[in-house]
Design a protein around this motif. Structure first.
Motif, PDB file in Angstrom:
ATOM      1  N   VAL A  75      43.532  92.076 -83.937  1.00 35.92           N
ATOM      2  CA  VAL A  75      44.317  91.074 -83.212  1.00 35.92           C
ATOM      3  C   VAL A  75      44.584  91.471 -81.761  1.00 35.92           C
ATOM      4  CG1 VAL A  75      46.566  89.901 -83.153  1.00 35.92           C
ATOM      5  CG2 VAL A  75      45.390  90.214 -85.324  1.00 35.92           C
ATOM      6  N   LEU A  76      44.623  92.780 -81.480  1.00 35.90           N
ATOM      7  CA  LEU A  76      44.968  93.250 -80.139  1.00 35.90           C
ATOM      8  C   LEU A  76      44.131  92.631 -79.017  1.00 35.90           C
ATOM      9  CD1 LEU A  76      45.832  97.034 -80.601  1.00 35.90           C
ATOM     10  CD2 LEU A  76      47.274  95.290 -79.561  1.00 35.90           C
ATOM     11  N   PRO A  77      42.797  92.553 -79.144  1.00 34.73           N
ATOM     12  CA  PRO A  77      42.030  91.938 -78.047  1.00 34.73           C
ATOM     13  C   PRO A  77      42.408  90.481 -77.784  1.00 34.73           C
ATOM     14  CG  PRO A  77      40.583  93.173 -79.518  1.00 34.73           C
ATOM     15  CD  PRO A  77      41.916  93.095 -80.202  1.00 34.73           C
ATOM     16  N   ILE A  78      42.733  89.746 -78.848  1.00 34.99           N
ATOM     17  CA  ILE A  78      43.142  88.353 -78.683  1.00 34.99           C
ATOM     18  C   ILE A  78      44.464  88.278 -77.935  1.00 34.99           C
ATOM     19  CG2 ILE A  78      43.813  86.255 -79.931  1.00 34.99           C
ATOM     20  CD1 ILE A  78      41.855  87.078 -82.117  1.00 34.99           C
ATOM     21  N   VAL A  79      45.397  89.165 -78.303  1.00 34.16           N
ATOM     22  CA  VAL A  79      46.681  89.209 -77.606  1.00 34.16           C
ATOM     23  C   VAL A  79      46.480  89.579 -76.146  1.00 34.16           C
ATOM     24  CG1 VAL A  79      48.936  90.319 -77.523  1.00 34.16           C
ATOM     25  CG2 VAL A  79      47.908  89.756 -79.728  1.00 34.16           C
ATOM     26  N   THR A  80      45.626  90.593 -75.902  1.00 37.37           N
ATOM     27  CA  THR A  80      45.396  91.059 -74.539  1.00 37.37           C
ATOM     28  C   THR A  80      44.916  89.927 -73.641  1.00 37.37           C
ATOM     29  OG1 THR A  80      44.821  93.256 -75.360  1.00 37.37           O
ATOM     30  CG2 THR A  80      44.130  92.710 -73.122  1.00 37.37           C
ATOM     31  N   LEU A  81      44.009  89.107 -74.150  1.00 41.13           N
ATOM     32  CA  LEU A  81      43.466  88.017 -73.351  1.00 41.13           C
ATOM     33  C   LEU A  81      44.414  86.826 -73.274  1.00 41.13           C
ATOM     34  CD1 LEU A  81      39.710  87.948 -74.436  1.00 41.13           C
ATOM     35  CD2 LEU A  81      40.607  88.523 -72.174  1.00 41.13           C
ATOM     36  N   PHE A  82      44.786  86.304 -74.434  1.00 44.94           N
ATOM     37  CA  PHE A  82      45.441  85.003 -74.470  1.00 44.94           C
ATOM     38  C   PHE A  82      46.942  85.070 -74.193  1.00 44.94           C
ATOM     39  CE2 PHE A  82      41.861  83.731 -77.549  1.00 44.94           C
ATOM     40  CZ  PHE A  82      41.003  83.536 -76.482  1.00 44.94           C
ATOM     41  N   ALA A  83      47.601  86.180 -74.539  1.00 47.63           N
ATOM     42  CA  ALA A  83      49.017  86.296 -74.181  1.00 47.63           C
ATOM     43  C   ALA A  83      49.171  86.416 -72.671  1.00 47.63           C
ATOM     44  CB  ALA A  83      49.651  87.495 -74.879  1.00 47.63           C
ATOM     45  N   THR A  84      48.181  87.024 -72.008  1.00 42.95           N
ATOM     46  CA  THR A  84      48.199  87.068 -70.541  1.00 42.95           C
ATOM     47  C   THR A  84      48.217  85.657 -69.972  1.00 42.95           C
ATOM     48  OG1 THR A  84      47.060  89.199 -70.418  1.00 42.95           O
ATOM     49  CG2 THR A  84      46.891  87.754 -68.501  1.00 42.95           C
ATOM     50  N   ILE A  85      47.384  84.775 -70.526  1.00 43.42           N
ATOM     51  CA  ILE A  85      47.364  83.385 -70.057  1.00 43.42           C
ATOM     52  C   ILE A  85      48.721  82.730 -70.272  1.00 43.42           C
ATOM     53  CG2 ILE A  85      46.298  81.121 -70.408  1.00 43.42           C
ATOM     54  CD1 ILE A  85      43.762  82.596 -71.299  1.00 43.42           C
ATOM     55  N   PHE A  86      49.320  83.002 -71.426  1.00 41.62           N
ATOM     56  CA  PHE A  86      50.627  82.404 -71.726  1.00 41.62           C
ATOM     57  C   PHE A  86      51.669  82.817 -70.701  1.00 41.62           C
ATOM     58  CE2 PHE A  86      54.805  82.936 -73.673  1.00 41.62           C
ATOM     59  CZ  PHE A  86      55.072  81.628 -74.016  1.00 41.62           C
ATOM     60  N   PHE A  87      51.786  84.104 -70.401  1.00 38.48           N
ATOM     61  CA  PHE A  87      52.818  84.565 -69.483  1.00 38.48           C
ATOM     62  C   PHE A  87      52.539  84.115 -68.044  1.00 38.48           C
ATOM     63  CE2 PHE A  87      53.451  87.872 -72.867  1.00 38.48           C
ATOM     64  CZ  PHE A  87      54.703  87.417 -73.250  1.00 38.48           C
ATOM     65  N   VAL A  88      51.274  84.030 -67.663  1.00 43.88           N
ATOM     66  CA  VAL A  88      50.953  83.511 -66.332  1.00 43.88           C
ATOM     67  C   VAL A  88      51.367  82.045 -66.225  1.00 43.88           C
ATOM     68  CG1 VAL A  88      49.075  82.942 -64.740  1.00 43.88           C
ATOM     69  CG2 VAL A  88      49.104  85.164 -65.877  1.00 43.88           C
ATOM     70  N   LEU A  89      51.135  81.269 -67.280  1.00 44.43           N
ATOM     71  CA  LEU A  89      51.542  79.862 -67.255  1.00 44.43           C
ATOM     72  C   LEU A  89      53.059  79.709 -67.187  1.00 44.43           C
ATOM     73  CD1 LEU A  89      49.163  77.905 -69.665  1.00 44.43           C
ATOM     74  CD2 LEU A  89      49.088  78.126 -67.193  1.00 44.43           C
ATOM     75  N   VAL A  90      53.790  80.623 -67.830  1.00 44.10           N
ATOM     76  CA  VAL A  90      55.253  80.592 -67.722  1.00 44.10           C
ATOM     77  C   VAL A  90      55.657  80.751 -66.263  1.00 44.10           C
ATOM     78  CG1 VAL A  90      57.398  81.792 -68.299  1.00 44.10           C
ATOM     79  CG2 VAL A  90      55.682  81.400 -70.067  1.00 44.10           C
ATOM     80  N   GLY A  91      55.061  81.712 -65.580  1.00 44.10           N
ATOM     81  CA  GLY A  91      55.364  81.912 -64.161  1.00 44.10           C
ATOM     82  C   GLY A  91      54.908  80.755 -63.305  1.00 44.10           C
ATOM     83  N   ALA A  92      53.737  80.186 -63.636  1.00 46.00           N
ATOM     84  CA  ALA A  92      53.200  79.077 -62.845  1.00 46.00           C
ATOM     85  C   ALA A  92      54.078  77.836 -62.938  1.00 46.00           C
ATOM     86  CB  ALA A  92      51.780  78.738 -63.310  1.00 46.00           C
ATOM     87  N   GLY A  93      54.807  77.690 -64.039  1.00 43.55           N
ATOM     88  CA  GLY A  93      55.665  76.521 -64.210  1.00 43.55           C
ATOM     89  C   GLY A  93      57.007  76.623 -63.513  1.00 43.55           C
ATOM     90  N   MET A  94      57.296  77.771 -62.914  1.00 43.60           N
ATOM     91  CA  MET A  94      58.569  77.960 -62.232  1.00 43.60           C
ATOM     92  C   MET A  94      58.458  77.496 -60.774  1.00 43.60           C
ATOM     93  SD  MET A  94      59.664  81.720 -63.673  1.00 43.60           S
ATOM     94  CE  MET A  94      59.992  81.982 -65.416  1.00 43.60           C
ATOM     95  N   ASP A  95      59.152  76.435 -60.450  1.00 40.12           N
ATOM     96  CA  ASP A  95      59.129  75.880 -59.092  1.00 40.12           C
ATOM     97  C   ASP A  95      60.344  76.397 -58.325  1.00 40.12           C
ATOM     98  OD1 ASP A  95      58.804  74.477 -56.803  1.00 40.12           O
ATOM     99  OD2 ASP A  95      58.978  72.484 -57.685  1.00 40.12           O
TER     100      ASP A  95
END
Length: 464
Positions: free
Chosen positions: A323-343
Motif C-alpha cells: 500500500v505504501l507506494p499508492i499512499v506515496t503517490l496519491f496522498a501527495t495529490i490529496f494534500f496538494v489539492l487541500v492547499g490549492a483550495g485555500m484562497d
C-alpha cells in the motif's frame, strides 16, 4: 483516470470542436496537472525535510503556491478562481484549440483528479488503521472518548457563544461556524504522527481514536444544523440512529480484526497470481467504505476501519509494503489539492473589506487552537502521557474543515466575512499543527514508538 468528455453535454463553444482535439486537450491538462503537483510537492518537501519539518507541510504549501492563492495553475472549480491565462494559452496552443475553451475543459475533467486524491486519502487512512496497535487503541478508548467530547464541546460552545455575544452573528450561522471547529483531520494527524514515529505511542493512539470520534460527532452536529436551517424538522431519531450506527461500525471492525483476519490470511495463502495481497486488501477497503456509506457514515471512516480489520493479519507487513507506494503517490495529490483550495485573498489586510473578517478569523483561530489543546487535559491516565502532544494532534482541521465550509456555503448559511473567517481558521490550524508538533516532539522517535520492520518504519505513511 481521464474520462472523455461527452460532446452532447458541452457548451456551444466546445461542441464545435472535434472529439480528437478535445481528447488531446484533456490528456494534456491531466499530464500537466500531475507534473505540477509532483514537482512542486517534492521540491518543497525536500526543502522542508532539511529543516526537520514535516513533508506534509511542503505538500500543503505546494498547493497554495500553484493553486487559487498563487499561480492559479491548479484551481479547484469550487474556489471560483480563474485559471491562469498562460496555462490556457499553453494547452490551447499544443491542442490547436482556442485558449478560451481550456477553462471549461479543465473544470469538466477536474473530478477525475479529485477521485485520485480521494483514493490517496482512503489509502492513507487504511494504512493508519493497519499500523494501529489494536490492543492499545482499545486500552485508550476511554481517554480517546473524553478527548473527543472535550475537543468537540469546547470550541463549539465557546465559538458559538462568542460569535453571538461579541460579533452579533445570527444563531444558525454562529452554530454552524462553531460546528466547523469540532472536527479533526485524521489524514493530516496520522501523516504527521507517522513521520515523527509517534503513531504507535499512547499519545498517537489516543489522538487517532479521538479524531475518528470527532469526525462522527462533528458530522452529526452539522447534519442537524443544515437540516434546521433548510426548514426541516428536528428529530432525535435520525441522530440517535447515526450515533448508534457509528458505534456499532467501529466495534464491529475491532471484532472482525479477531475473526476476519484469519480468514483473509487463509485466502491470501491460497491465491497464487501476482499482486494478490494488494488486490485482496483493496477489496476489503472498498467493501468497508461501501458499508460505512450505506449506513450514513463517512467513507473515510470505512477506510480506517478496513485497516483495523486487517491489522491482525499475519500478512500485515506485506500489506503495508504493497500500500505504501499508492499512499506515496496519491496522498501527495490529496494534500496538494487541500492547499490549492485555500484562497488566501480573502484575508488580505490591505483590503478594507477583509478587515472585519480578519478580526472574526482571529477569534475563531484562537478558540480552535485552545479548545483542542485543552482537550489534551480532559482525560485521566495513570501512565505518563504528553498531554500537549495529544492536544496539538487534535488541532488540524484540514480537508475536514474545508468540507464543512463547502457544506455551509452551498447551503447559503454563511456571510462572505464568516466564510473567510472559517477559512482562516482551517488554514491556520492545518499549517500550525505540524510545525508545533515538530517543535514539541523534536526529531527523536520515542521508546515504544513505531517499531515495525525497518523498510516500513523508515517511512510509516510513505510521505517522506
Amino acid at each position: 483516470m481521464l474520462v472523455p468528455l461527452e460532446l452532447a453535454q458541452l457548451s456551444p463553444m466546445l461542441s464545435e470542436l472535434s472529439s480528437h482535439d478535445l481528447e488531446v486537450a484533456e490528456t494534456l491538462i491531466g499530464v500537466v496537472r500531475f507534473l505540477l503537483i509532483f514537482v512542486a510537492a517534492r521540491t518543497l518537501a525536500e526543502v522542508l525535510v532539511r529543516f526537520q519539518l514535516p513533508t506534509i507541510l511542503g505538500e500543503l504549501l505546494a498547493g497554495v503556491i500553484i493553486g487559487a492563492s498563487g499561480l492559479h495553475l491548479l484551481v479547484p472549480p469550487e474556489t471560483q478562481a480563474h485559471l491562469s491565462d498562460s496555462f490556457s494559452q499553453l494547452i490551447g496552443g499544443l491542442a490547436s484549440i482556442p485558449p478560451d475553451a481550456i477553462p471549461e475543459i479543465y473544470n469538466e475533467t477536474f473530478p477525475s483528479l479529485q477521485a485520485v486524491a480521494t483514493l490517496g486519502l482512503y489509502a492513507l487512512l487504511f494504512l493508519t488503521g493497519l499500523e494501529s496497535e489494536l490492543d492499545e487503541l482499545v486500552a485508550v478508548g476511554g481517554q480517546a472518548f473524553t478527548v473527543a467530547v472535550a475537543g468537540v464541546v469546547l470550541p463549539f460552545a465557546i465559538g458559538t457563544a462568542g460569535l453571538m455575544a461579541i460579533f452579533h452573528v445570527d444563531l444558525i450561522p454562529a452554530v454552524f461556524a462553531g460546528a466547523s471547529m469540532t472536527a479533526t483531520s485524521i489524514g493530516i494527524t496520522a501523516s504527521v504522527f507517522g513521520e515523527l514515529g509517534y503513531l504507535k505511542t499512547r499519545e498517537g493512539q489516543i489522538v487517532i481514536g479521538a479524531a475518528v470520534l470527532d469526525d462522527i460527532l462533528g458530522i452529526v452536529i452539522l447534519a442537524v444544523v443544515v437540516s434546521v436551517a433548510a426548514g426541516g424538522t428536528f428529530s432525535m431519531a435520525p441522530i440517535l440512529k447515526l450515533v448508534v450506527a457509528a458505534i456499532v461500525f467501529v466495534v464491529a471492525a475491532i471484532g472482525l480484526s479477531r475473526t476476519a483476519a484469519p480468514a483473509f490470511d487463509w485466502l491470501i495463502d491460497k491465491l497464487k497470481a501476482p499482486g494478490e495481497v494488494l488486490v485482496a486488501s483493496f477489496v476489503i477497503l472498498t467493501l468497508s467504505c461501501f458499508a460505512a456509506t450505506a449506513i450514513g457514515l463517512e467513507a473515510a471512516l470505512g477506510a480506517f476501519a478496513a485497516g483495523l480489520i486487517l491489522s491482525g493479519s499475519k500478512h500485515n507487513h506485506a500489506i503495508q509494503q504493497a500500500v505504501l507506494p499508492i499512499v506515496t503517490l496519491f496522498a501527495t495529490i490529496f494534500f496538494v489539492l487541500v492547499g490549492a483550495g485555500m484562497d488566501l485573498s480573502v484575508i488580505n489586510p490591505l483590503d478594507p473589506a477583509s478587515r472585519s473578517a480578519l478580526v472574526v478569523a482571529g477569534f475563531l483561530l484562537v478558540i480552535a487552537i485552545l479548545g483542542k489543546i485543552a482537550a489534551g487535559w480532559a482525560f485521566v491516565s495513570k501512565q505518563p502521557t504528553n498531554r500537549l502532544v495529544v492536544g496539538l494532534g487534535m488541532m488540524p482541521r484540514g480537508e475536514v474543515g474545508l468540507i464543512f465550509l463547502g457544506l455551509g456555503t452551498s447551503a447559503g448559511l454563511l456571510s462572505p466575512s464568516l466564510e473567510a473567517a472559517i477559512l482562516v481558521m482551517v488554514i491556520g490550524t492545518t499549517f500550525l499543527a505540524p510545525v508545533l508538533l515538530r517543535l514539541v516532539l523534536g526529531g527523536n522517535t520515542p521508546d515504544g514508538g513505531d517499531k515495525v520492520d525497518d523498510s516500513v518504519a523508515a517511512d510509516p505513511v510513505g510521505l517522506v
